[in-house]
Design a protein around this motif. Structure first.
Motif, PDB file in Angstrom:
ATOM      1  N   PHE A 190       0.850  -1.184   0.000  1.00 22.69           N
ATOM      2  CA  PHE A 190       0.000   0.000   0.000  1.00 22.69           C
ATOM      3  C   PHE A 190       0.889   1.239   0.000  1.00 22.69           C
ATOM      4  O   PHE A 190       2.110   1.147   0.168  1.00 22.69           O
ATOM      5  CB  PHE A 190      -0.901   0.020   1.240  1.00 22.69           C
ATOM      6  N   HIS A 191       0.286   2.409  -0.142  1.00 29.16           N
ATOM      7  CA  HIS A 191       1.021   3.680  -0.216  1.00 29.16           C
ATOM      8  C   HIS A 191       1.900   3.907   1.012  1.00 29.16           C
ATOM      9  O   HIS A 191       2.992   4.462   0.914  1.00 29.16           O
ATOM     10  CB  HIS A 191       0.039   4.837  -0.395  1.00 29.16           C
ATOM     11  N   ASP A 192       1.463   3.465   2.176  1.00 28.52           N
ATOM     12  CA  ASP A 192       2.222   3.687   3.414  1.00 28.52           C
ATOM     13  C   ASP A 192       3.347   2.663   3.624  1.00 28.52           C
ATOM     14  O   ASP A 192       4.047   2.693   4.627  1.00 28.52           O
ATOM     15  CB  ASP A 192       1.293   3.693   4.617  1.00 28.52           C
ATOM     16  N   GLY A 193       3.521   1.744   2.672  1.00 26.53           N
ATOM     17  CA  GLY A 193       4.590   0.745   2.775  1.00 26.53           C
ATOM     18  C   GLY A 193       4.166  -0.567   3.395  1.00 26.53           C
ATOM     19  O   GLY A 193       4.959  -1.504   3.471  1.00 26.53           O
ATOM     20  N   THR A 194       2.923  -0.662   3.853  1.00 30.80           N
ATOM     21  CA  THR A 194       2.414  -1.898   4.430  1.00 30.80           C
ATOM     22  C   THR A 194       2.283  -2.958   3.345  1.00 30.80           C
ATOM     23  O   THR A 194       1.674  -2.717   2.307  1.00 30.80           O
ATOM     24  CB  THR A 194       1.022  -1.674   5.072  1.00 30.80           C
ATOM     25  N   LYS A 195       2.882  -4.119   3.593  1.00 37.83           N
ATOM     26  CA  LYS A 195       2.811  -5.198   2.613  1.00 37.83           C
ATOM     27  C   LYS A 195       1.472  -5.917   2.735  1.00 37.83           C
ATOM     28  O   LYS A 195       0.982  -6.170   3.830  1.00 37.83           O
ATOM     29  CB  LYS A 195       3.945  -6.186   2.816  1.00 37.83           C
ATOM     30  N   ILE A 196       0.907  -6.271   1.597  1.00 37.95           N
ATOM     31  CA  ILE A 196      -0.351  -7.015   1.569  1.00 37.95           C
ATOM     32  C   ILE A 196      -0.096  -8.472   1.918  1.00 37.95           C
ATOM     33  O   ILE A 196      -0.876  -9.104   2.607  1.00 37.95           O
ATOM     34  CB  ILE A 196      -1.008  -6.888   0.185  1.00 37.95           C
ATOM     35  N   THR A 197       1.005  -8.994   1.419  1.00 37.71           N
ATOM     36  CA  THR A 197       1.394 -10.371   1.683  1.00 37.71           C
ATOM     37  C   THR A 197       2.917 -10.418   1.770  1.00 37.71           C
ATOM     38  O   THR A 197       3.591  -9.562   1.201  1.00 37.71           O
ATOM     39  CB  THR A 197       0.875 -11.322   0.583  1.00 37.71           C
ATOM     40  N   GLN A 198       3.450 -11.388   2.450  1.00 39.25           N
ATOM     41  CA  GLN A 198       4.902 -11.541   2.539  1.00 39.25           C
ATOM     42  C   GLN A 198       5.474 -12.253   1.321  1.00 39.25           C
ATOM     43  O   GLN A 198       6.687 -12.320   1.149  1.00 39.25           O
ATOM     44  CB  GLN A 198       5.274 -12.305   3.817  1.00 39.25           C
ATOM     45  N   GLN A 199       4.593 -12.762   0.472  1.00 40.34           N
ATOM     46  CA  GLN A 199       5.033 -13.487  -0.717  1.00 40.34           C
ATOM     47  C   GLN A 199       5.750 -12.550  -1.683  1.00 40.34           C
ATOM     48  O   GLN A 199       5.371 -11.396  -1.849  1.00 40.34           O
ATOM     49  CB  GLN A 199       3.827 -14.109  -1.415  1.00 40.34           C
ATOM     50  N   VAL A 200       6.789 -13.064  -2.319  1.00 40.75           N
ATOM     51  CA  VAL A 200       7.496 -12.347  -3.371  1.00 40.75           C
ATOM     52  C   VAL A 200       7.131 -13.027  -4.686  1.00 40.75           C
ATOM     53  O   VAL A 200       7.326 -14.229  -4.837  1.00 40.75           O
ATOM     54  CB  VAL A 200       9.022 -12.371  -3.146  1.00 40.75           C
ATOM     55  N   TYR A 201       6.574 -12.256  -5.620  1.00 39.53           N
ATOM     56  CA  TYR A 201       6.153 -12.792  -6.905  1.00 39.53           C
ATOM     57  C   TYR A 201       7.317 -12.746  -7.882  1.00 39.53           C
ATOM     58  O   TYR A 201       8.035 -11.763  -7.951  1.00 39.53           O
ATOM     59  CB  TYR A 201       4.955 -11.999  -7.434  1.00 39.53           C
ATOM     60  N   ARG A 202       7.499 -13.795  -8.649  1.00 42.27           N
ATOM     61  CA  ARG A 202       8.662 -13.884  -9.525  1.00 42.27           C
ATOM     62  C   ARG A 202       8.535 -13.048 -10.787  1.00 42.27           C
ATOM     63  O   ARG A 202       9.522 -12.829 -11.479  1.00 42.27           O
ATOM     64  CB  ARG A 202       8.973 -15.326  -9.865  1.00 42.27           C
ATOM     65  N   SER A 203       7.310 -12.595 -11.109  1.00 42.58           N
ATOM     66  CA  SER A 203       7.147 -11.722 -12.271  1.00 42.58           C
ATOM     67  C   SER A 203       6.152 -10.610 -11.944  1.00 42.58           C
ATOM     68  O   SER A 203       5.265 -10.770 -11.091  1.00 42.58           O
ATOM     69  CB  SER A 203       6.674 -12.499 -13.502  1.00 42.58           C
ATOM     70  N   GLU A 204       6.312  -9.503 -12.639  1.00 43.92           N
ATOM     71  CA  GLU A 204       5.403  -8.375 -12.461  1.00 43.92           C
ATOM     72  C   GLU A 204       3.984  -8.761 -12.869  1.00 43.92           C
ATOM     73  O   GLU A 204       3.016  -8.384 -12.215  1.00 43.92           O
ATOM     74  CB  GLU A 204       5.911  -7.199 -13.298  1.00 43.92           C
TER      75      GLU A 204
END
Length: 72
Positions: free
Chosen positions: A24-38
């Motif tokens: 989100f805009h404030d830097g809060t991550k929605i999920t801890q997952q890292v996606y391998r592609s955009e």
């Protein structure tokens, strides 16, 4: 709809992009997952009902509108 930013990882200008996180805009991550592609990250955000914003530059700042564009 609320904007969610697709952040390239690692943050900074050096080295290859290893993945993308959803924040989100404030830097809060929605999920801890890292996606391998955009594309995978954009699809996930759309499924959750948010508006995805993708980076136009390597070093991003969410307060600078010129660093972001809506995903297609």
């Amino acid at each position: 709809m609320q904007n969610v930013y697709i952040e390239p990882m690692p943050k900074g200008q050096w080295g290859p992009i290893d993945g993308y996180t959803l924040e989100f805009h404030d830097g809060t991550k929605i999920t801890q997952q890292v996606y391998r592609s955009e594309r995978l990250a954009v699809d996930e955000i759309k499924l959750r009902g948010y508006s995805p914003m993708v980076a136009k530059v390597r070093v991003t700042d969410k307060t600078v509108d010129d660093h972001w564009q809506p995903a297609k």
